[in-house]
Every structure is written in C-alpha cells, then in structure tokens.
Design a protein around this motif. Sequence first.
Motif, PDB file in Angstrom:
ATOM      1  N   UNK A 282       0.838  -1.205   0.000  1.00 44.02           N
ATOM      2  CA  UNK A 282       0.000   0.000   0.000  1.00 44.02           C
ATOM      3  C   UNK A 282       0.872   1.255   0.000  1.00 44.02           C
ATOM      4  N   UNK A 283       1.919   1.255   0.816  1.00 41.02           N
ATOM      5  CA  UNK A 283       2.831   2.403   0.846  1.00 41.02           C
ATOM      6  C   UNK A 283       3.494   2.620  -0.503  1.00 41.02           C
ATOM      7  N   UNK A 284       3.964   1.527  -1.094  1.00 42.86           N
ATOM      8  CA  UNK A 284       4.634   1.640  -2.389  1.00 42.86           C
ATOM      9  C   UNK A 284       3.664   2.123  -3.469  1.00 42.86           C
ATOM     10  N   UNK A 285       2.461   1.579  -3.500  1.00 43.93           N
ATOM     11  CA  UNK A 285       1.468   2.020  -4.494  1.00 43.93           C
ATOM     12  C   UNK A 285       1.166   3.509  -4.315  1.00 43.93           C
ATOM     13  N   UNK A 286       1.078   3.957  -3.078  1.00 47.79           N
ATOM     14  CA  UNK A 286       0.827   5.367  -2.821  1.00 47.79           C
ATOM     15  C   UNK A 286       2.009   6.222  -3.283  1.00 47.79           C
TER      16      UNK A 286
END
Length: 170
Positions: free
Chosen positions: A41-45
């Motif tokens: 989720x952090x990487x996608x954000x």
Amino acid sequence: MELAAPMTQDSRLQFRELLERHHGIVVGVARTYAWNPEDRADLAQEIAAQLWRSFPRYDGTRNLSTWMYRIALNVAISYVRDNGLRGRRDMPLDEGLHELADDNAVDHEREQHIRLLHAFIRRQKPLDRALLLLYLDDRSQRDIAEILGISETNVATKIGRLKQRLREEL
C-alpha cells in the motif's frame, strides 16, 4: 520532496482518469516489489504520488503506459533499496492465487508452478524483477527496452538468461 506543478481542474480530472484506467500498472509493480500488504500500500501510494508530480511534464506524444511503467519501476526500485525490503518475505507465496484459480476446481499443479514462479521472481535483483514483470505483462521487447532504458538486444539477452535460470530451478 519535489512539489507538483500547479494543475488545472481539467488536468487533475485527466490524471484521475488515467490512474483509474491504468491502476493495474501501479498495483502490479507494487505487488512485484513489496509482499507485505502495508508495504504494498505504501509503495502504491508513493508510485501514485510520483506519477502526480511527473504528470505536468508528461509528453503526450509518448506511450502513456510506457511512461507510467518507467516511473513506477524507478520508484519501486528506489523504495526497495531505501527501505530494505529485498529480504522480507511477509506475504505467503500463494497470496493472489485464488484469483488465478478456477472458481470450481483448483489445479494444484498450476498453483505449484505459480508459487515457484513467485518465489523465483522474489529472488531476482530489482532490474530482473522489472524485466519479468514487463515480460509477463506481454510487453514487447521494444517497450521493455524503452521503459528500462536499455537496448532491445540487452532485453532479449536478459530475458533468455532469466528463462534459462527459471528452467534450471524448476
């Protein structure tokens, strides 16, 4: 952190539509480089944020998905390097396999091959992961070369070597 250039309402709407239409690129890259759900989720954000910052400079004459892949992969490789995610194995190997399996019958041999492929991909260096991701996404060698900034010959050689290593391991 680089601030995004001011964007018009039309540009913001265009960007939102672009991100919705091509969300598979962001999700696919995040899934390839981060296995823990929070890391993904952090990487996608972070990928979406960098796409936003870069959007005002996007050259509309260039292929949109190539541009998105290039940014997403650069962000992912930096994210892995900066956050030490390379060795983390928090995601079970079979996460996401239910989407690939037929609803009524599970093909155990196919499931095992997919697990082995996921494990193989995880052991690769970031550039080789990117190559595999793009290859498995049916991108042409020309597209892969443009996205990764290497020659088509280099792409063909690297893919051939990766296939050979995969055959040897399986």
